[in-house]
Structure formats: C-alpha cells, structure tokens
Design a protein around this motif. Structure first.
Motif, PDB file in Angstrom:
ATOM      1  N   SER A  42     -22.216 -24.597 -34.428  1.00 21.47           N
ATOM      2  CA  SER A  42     -22.838 -23.273 -34.337  1.00 21.47           C
ATOM      3  C   SER A  42     -23.676 -23.129 -33.075  1.00 21.47           C
ATOM      4  N   LEU A  43     -24.426 -24.173 -32.744  1.00 13.69           N
ATOM      5  CA  LEU A  43     -25.250 -24.134 -31.532  1.00 13.69           C
ATOM      6  C   LEU A  43     -24.392 -24.096 -30.280  1.00 13.69           C
ATOM      7  N   SER A  44     -23.254 -24.763 -30.299  1.00 16.27           N
ATOM      8  CA  SER A  44     -22.342 -24.726 -29.152  1.00 16.27           C
ATOM      9  C   SER A  44     -21.800 -23.317 -28.941  1.00 16.27           C
ATOM     10  N   ALA A  45     -21.404 -22.658 -30.035  1.00 21.47           N
ATOM     11  CA  ALA A  45     -20.843 -21.308 -29.939  1.00 21.47           C
ATOM     12  C   ALA A  45     -21.895 -20.306 -29.477  1.00 21.47           C
ATOM     13  N   SER A  46     -23.090 -20.349 -30.092  1.00 19.78           N
ATOM     14  CA  SER A  46     -24.135 -19.399 -29.718  1.00 19.78           C
ATOM     15  C   SER A  46     -24.612 -19.641 -28.289  1.00 19.78           C
ATOM     16  N   GLY A  47     -24.707 -20.929 -27.905  1.00 14.99           N
ATOM     17  CA  GLY A  47     -25.087 -21.248 -26.532  1.00 14.99           C
ATOM     18  C   GLY A  47     -24.065 -20.763 -25.531  1.00 14.99           C
ATOM     19  N   PHE A  48     -22.774 -20.881 -25.882  1.00 16.44           N
ATOM     20  CA  PHE A  48     -21.696 -20.421 -25.003  1.00 16.44           C
ATOM     21  C   PHE A  48     -21.862 -18.936 -24.690  1.00 16.44           C
ATOM     22  N   PHE A  49     -22.033 -18.100 -25.717  1.00 16.02           N
ATOM     23  CA  PHE A  49     -22.099 -16.655 -25.508  1.00 16.02           C
ATOM     24  C   PHE A  49     -23.417 -16.230 -24.864  1.00 16.02           C
ATOM     25  N   MET A  50     -24.497 -16.957 -25.167  1.00 14.73           N
ATOM     26  CA  MET A  50     -25.771 -16.631 -24.528  1.00 14.73           C
ATOM     27  C   MET A  50     -25.695 -16.876 -23.025  1.00 14.73           C
ATOM     28  N   GLN A  51     -25.199 -18.037 -22.640  1.00 10.68           N
ATOM     29  CA  GLN A  51     -25.104 -18.336 -21.219  1.00 10.68           C
ATOM     30  C   GLN A  51     -23.994 -17.538 -20.534  1.00 10.68           C
ATOM     31  N   PHE A  52     -23.009 -17.078 -21.286  1.00  7.72           N
ATOM     32  CA  PHE A  52     -22.013 -16.152 -20.749  1.00  7.72           C
ATOM     33  C   PHE A  52     -22.718 -14.918 -20.189  1.00  7.72           C
ATOM     34  N   CYS A  53     -23.721 -14.430 -20.933  1.00  8.42           N
ATOM     35  CA  CYS A  53     -24.464 -13.249 -20.493  1.00  8.42           C
ATOM     36  C   CYS A  53     -25.504 -13.584 -19.419  1.00  8.42           C
ATOM     37  N   VAL A  54     -26.243 -14.682 -19.611  1.00 10.65           N
ATOM     38  CA  VAL A  54     -27.289 -15.053 -18.653  1.00 10.65           C
ATOM     39  C   VAL A  54     -26.692 -15.300 -17.267  1.00 10.65           C
ATOM     40  N   GLN A  55     -25.706 -16.171 -17.200  1.00  8.58           N
ATOM     41  CA  GLN A  55     -25.090 -16.452 -15.904  1.00  8.58           C
ATOM     42  C   GLN A  55     -24.094 -15.377 -15.503  1.00  8.58           C
ATOM     43  N   GLY A  56     -23.691 -14.533 -16.462  1.00 12.03           N
ATOM     44  CA  GLY A  56     -22.907 -13.354 -16.092  1.00 12.03           C
ATOM     45  C   GLY A  56     -23.717 -12.445 -15.193  1.00 12.03           C
ATOM     46  N   ALA A  57     -24.991 -12.239 -15.568  1.00  8.32           N
ATOM     47  CA  ALA A  57     -25.878 -11.451 -14.704  1.00  8.32           C
ATOM     48  C   ALA A  57     -26.121 -12.166 -13.386  1.00  8.32           C
ATOM     49  N   PHE A  58     -26.340 -13.492 -13.450  1.00  7.16           N
ATOM     50  CA  PHE A  58     -26.627 -14.265 -12.237  1.00  7.16           C
ATOM     51  C   PHE A  58     -25.401 -14.351 -11.319  1.00  7.16           C
ATOM     52  N   GLY A  59     -24.196 -14.213 -11.881  1.00  6.22           N
ATOM     53  CA  GLY A  59     -22.996 -14.303 -11.058  1.00  6.22           C
ATOM     54  C   GLY A  59     -22.889 -13.213 -10.015  1.00  6.22           C
ATOM     55  N   VAL A  60     -23.607 -12.110 -10.224  1.00  6.31           N
ATOM     56  CA  VAL A  60     -23.592 -10.999  -9.262  1.00  6.31           C
ATOM     57  C   VAL A  60     -24.571 -11.251  -8.116  1.00  6.31           C
ATOM     58  N   ILE A  61     -25.543 -12.130  -8.331  1.00  7.07           N
ATOM     59  CA  ILE A  61     -26.655 -12.277  -7.395  1.00  7.07           C
ATOM     60  C   ILE A  61     -26.249 -12.744  -5.991  1.00  7.07           C
ATOM     61  N   PRO A  62     -25.375 -13.749  -5.808  1.00  7.59           N
ATOM     62  CA  PRO A  62     -25.081 -14.167  -4.433  1.00  7.59           C
ATOM     63  C   PRO A  62     -24.590 -13.031  -3.542  1.00  7.59           C
ATOM     64  N   ILE A  63     -23.640 -12.230  -4.038  1.00  7.89           N
ATOM     65  CA  ILE A  63     -23.137 -11.142  -3.189  1.00  7.89           C
ATOM     66  C   ILE A  63     -24.142  -9.997  -3.131  1.00  7.89           C
ATOM     67  N   HIS A  64     -24.866  -9.751  -4.214  1.00  5.16           N
ATOM     68  CA  HIS A  64     -25.865  -8.686  -4.213  1.00  5.16           C
ATOM     69  C   HIS A  64     -26.950  -8.971  -3.182  1.00  5.16           C
ATOM     70  N   LEU A  65     -27.441 -10.209  -3.129  1.00  5.62           N
ATOM     71  CA  LEU A  65     -28.450 -10.584  -2.144  1.00  5.62           C
ATOM     72  C   LEU A  65     -27.898 -10.537  -0.730  1.00  5.62           C
TER      73      LEU A  65
END
Length: 514
Positions: free
Chosen positions: A369-392
C-alpha cells in the motif's frame, strides 16, 4: 506557437498588474505575446499552442550532437542526485554509526543545501563565461572525492564539515547540466526533454535506494553506498573531459568574437541583475517552494516507513524505489504535456492533485500500500518539478542560461535547506500510535500537513507568475560577447508561425514588465 493575428491587451507593467494579468491568462488557452516587425513596430497578439506531437517524433528531432549533450547533462544530474540521496535515505544507519539523533544527521542535509547556492553562483558564472565543459569536469571530480572523504570522516564533526564542502560543489552541477542538455534541443521537444531531464534527480534517488537495498541494513553498510556514488561522479567527470565544448556555446562565441571585451561579461551581468531583479526574486521564491515541496515529501519518507510504519530496511527500500519510479514517470509525462497544456497550468494541476492525495499517502499500512501511494504522490510532486528545467531556462535572460537557473534554483534550495531537519525535529517531539500499538514518532502527519501548505503556496505563486513557453533562447550570444544579442534583454523570442510582415515574436518580461 502559432500566431493567430488576433490583437490582445499589451503586457501589463508593474508587479501587481502583471500578477493580475498572469492570473487571468491562466484560464485563457492561447498565450499573450508581443510581435515586432522589421521596422521595430510592436503589437500584442494571441499565439496558439501547437498540438502535441508523438514523443518519439519529438525525440527524433534531436541531432546526435544534441543527444550526446543531453545524455551528459542527464548523467551529471543523476550522479549529483545519487550523492545527495546516499545520505538522506540512510539517516537511520548514520544516526546509529555516529551515536546521534536522526535530527542531528539531517543537519548535514541542511548544510549541504545551504551552501549549494554558493557553488551555483561560482560554477554557473564560470559556465556562462568559459563554457560548460571544464567547470562541469572539475565539479564532478571534486564531488567524487568528497564522497570518499565522507566515508573516512572519523567523527560527526568531520562528517558535517565534509558535507558542507560537498554542498558547495554540488550546487555547481544543476545550471551547467540543464544548459548543456536543453540548449541544443529544438523548441518543440523541450517540454518532453525537460521532463526526462529533471528525472535525473529521481533516478539518482532510485539508484541510491537500490544500492541501499543491495548492501543490507548493517550499520556500516552506508559506506558502500557512498563508494558507489563516488565512482559514479568521477566517471561522469572523466567521460565529460573526452567530449568537446557545447557546440551552441562555441558557435555563439565565434559569432561574437570580434566584440570580445574582458570586462564585458561582468558589465552585462551587472546590467542583467539591475534589469531583471524582480524576475530573479520571483524565481527564487518559486524555487524555495519547490525545494520545500520535494525535500519535505521525500527526504524523510524512508525514515517514516522504518519508524512509523515499522517496515524493515528491505521493505522500506523497495517502497522508496517504487515511489521514485512514479516520480520518473510523472515528471516525464507532465514535462511533455506542458508543451501543449502550458507550463504554469501543468504545474498547478500537479500540485493540487498531490494535495488531494495526501491522506492516501500517509494513512496506509504495509509495503504494498505504501509503495502504491508513494508512487502516485511522487508522480504528482515530480510531475510538477518536471516542468521546472525548461520553465526556468525560458524565463532566464538568454545570455545567462547557465548562471540564472542555477543560482535561483540553489538560492531556493538554501532557503528551504532546513526542510528535512524541521520534519525530523517536529516528528521526534510528536507521537502517534502505530498499527502494532506502539507509540512512534509522527512522521506521517508532519509530512502531510507541511506538504499541503507547500502545495498551495506553489499553486498560488505559479498562477501569479510569468511564462515564456516556446522561447527561442538558443540564438543568444554568450555573455560578454557584446551587441544586442549578448544583453540580458536580447533574443527574448517566442517561436510562432504565421506572423504578419515577417514579425519575430518577442515576449518581454524584463524590469519594465515585471
């Protein structure tokens, strides 16, 4: 971007007016740009984002040379992240080894993040002035040697001293790696490549977690993970030494050779900061939120699973690996989609989804359960961060694409540096009851409340800020080359087709606009 030739209100001037306009534009599908024709006449129009293209066709647009630069930049960023996470995922081991608390160990993370901004300034300026190659080579070799020095730290004081010095050199990697990897990518592919590139950070975490899983839970096994990190950093530095300088940097320098002035670089740097200090301040605030977001949601997550959820070292490591696999997937997909959906909209949607997922992230029990919830949480956290290199990179003054992103990113890191230490300190003084009935430290509630606050901060800050999606920054000359293209306001271009009278699209966000 495609010019619709439909007039739009001019770009607002002043901080409050720009923020109001940015908020309104967030809900308008088209993007406001200023076009300038050959006669110097300006008008503001709406530009329409191009439809999403097949990601494989976008990747095929990169030349062999562009791919080599991208792989080197990605490798440097991944090795950098491995070195950092080698400590964060082994806080429990290190606390036992040095006979101190987890909060004390996390002070090493604070010191590392605190001094990264100094390294970002030194090596970012070196990258803009002398090129991407040798500053990065030196940087990576020293990082490897400092990993070795960490292993041989005889006491906790020496350990903290070495990690402080490590942070100084770690800060120099981001700006040069991002510039090298993205500056030769075509505008259409940059959203996708930005998403892939940012996941070097998550890949470093995954590799460190795999190494931690492989060496087991023995108290002194942390040293083996650090040896692996040292070898990776030195290897990247050696490989980079055999590759030539960035072609884009060399061509731009050659084009501006006749204008070289020994003092021009520093004069342009001074002029840029005078003109763009508001934009720099905005980027620092945004990166402060983002670094709190990333470090609060991940640095103590392995500790959370070990202490509050009572998993063993192997289970916590496996869950950490799957968590960061979600980060890699999310960052890549969101960076790709941002090319069409918009940089700011992609960030805001991701952080709001992460806030909604917080209960499902911290309440489950058991590894699966922790693996699944962690997967989707970091999907969103680093999903937002994935835009940062080109945005900056798109927000940066064109001639300072190595120093500006690196410095603003690492200053944000410096301000957010106590994040892991704060989480540990609060958690170790507040307690909850585990599923087995034991009284344990409250890592879950601490991380959940902090992440919710940070996610809302990012959403608001991003909604009120600028965006320069599709900007053709690769045409700018290096700083110090003189002429209009070398200045901080030069070649502030937005790629758009169909402009009347052969207009070049230019979106200005300098001092008079922000």
């Amino acid at each position: 971007m495609e010019n619709t030739n439909r007039p739009a209100e001019p770009i607002a001037k002043g901080v409050l007016a720009s923020a109001r306009q940015a908020w309104g534009d967030l809900f308008i599908w088209e993007q406001r740009v200023v076009i300038t024709n050959v006669a110097g006449e300006e008008c503001t129009v709406w530009a329409r984002p191009a439809p999403l293209r097949n990601p494989f066709s976008l990747m095929s647009m990169l030349t062999v040379w562009a791919w080599l630069n991208f792989v080197v930049g990605l490798s440097a960023w991944t090795a950098d992240a491995f070195d950092f996470h080698a400590l964060s995922i082994q806080q429990v081991k290190l606390a036992k080894y040095y006979g101190t608390s987890k909060t004390a160990i996390s002070s090493a993370i604070t010191l590392t993040l605190l001094l990264r901004s100094v390294g970002a300034a030194v090596f970012g300026i070196a990258g803009d002035k002398w090129g991407r190659k040798w500053p990065m080579v030196f940087n990576m070799l020293v990082l490897g040697l400092l990993q070795v020095a960490t292993i041989y730290s005889a006491n906790f004081t020496q350990f903290l001293a070495v990690r402080s010095l490590f942070g100084l050199f770690m800060g120099g990697v981001y700006g040069n790696a991002m510039a090298m990897a993205l500056e030769n990518s075509p505008p259409e592919a940059r959203g996708l490549m930005s998403g892939v590139l940012q996941q070097g950070y998550s890949m470093g975490y995954v590799f460190a977690a795999c190494a931690n899983l492989g060496v087991g839970g023995g108290t002194e096994s942390w040293k083996t993970v650090f040896w692996i990190g040292a070898g990776a950093s030195i290897a990247v530095g050696v490989v980079r030494a055999f590759f030539p300088e960035s072609q884009q940097f060399l061509e731009a320098r050659k084009a501006g050779k006749k204008n070289v002035n020994p003092s021009a670089f520093w004069q342009e740097m001074k002029t840029m900061m005078a003109q763009e200090w508001r934009l720099a301040l905005y980027c620092i605030i945004l990166m402060t939120w983002f670094n709190f977001y990333s470090h609060t949601s991940q640095d103590s997550y392995t500790t959370f699973m070990l202490v509050q959820k009572e998993l063993d070292n192997s289970g916590a490591s496996r869950a950490s690996i799957l968590m960061k696999a979600g980060a890699c997937v999310g960052g890549t997909i969101n960076g790709y989609v941002s090319q069409w959906f918009g940089r700011r909209r992609a960030i805001v949607l991701s952080v709001l989804l992460s806030a909604v997922l917080i209960p499902a992230w911290i309440l489950p029990e058991g590894e699966a359960s922790l693996s699944a919830s962690g997967f989707f949480m970091q999907f969103c956290v680093q999903g937002a961060f994935g835009v940062i290199p080109i945005h900056l990179n798109e927000l940066s003054p064109p001639a300072f694409r190595s120093s500006f992103p690196g410095i603003t990113y690492q200053l944000g890191n410096m301000i957010s540096s106590p994040s892991a230490q704060i989480v540990n300190a609060v958690s170790e003084t507040h307690f909850v009851t585990s599923h087995s009935g034991k009284t344990v430290e409250a890592y879950g509630p601490t991380m959940g409340i902090a992440t919710a606050i940070i996610a809302m901060g990012i959403a608001i800050t991003t909604s009120l800020g600028p965006e320069k999606r599709g900007r053709e920054f690769e045409k700018a000359k290096p700083a110090g080359m003189g002429g209009p293209q070398g200045s901080s306001k030069a070649d502030d271009l937005e790629a758009a087709t169909g402009a009347k009278d052969a207009c070049l699209v230019e979106e200005r966000m300098s001092a008079e606009d922000w």
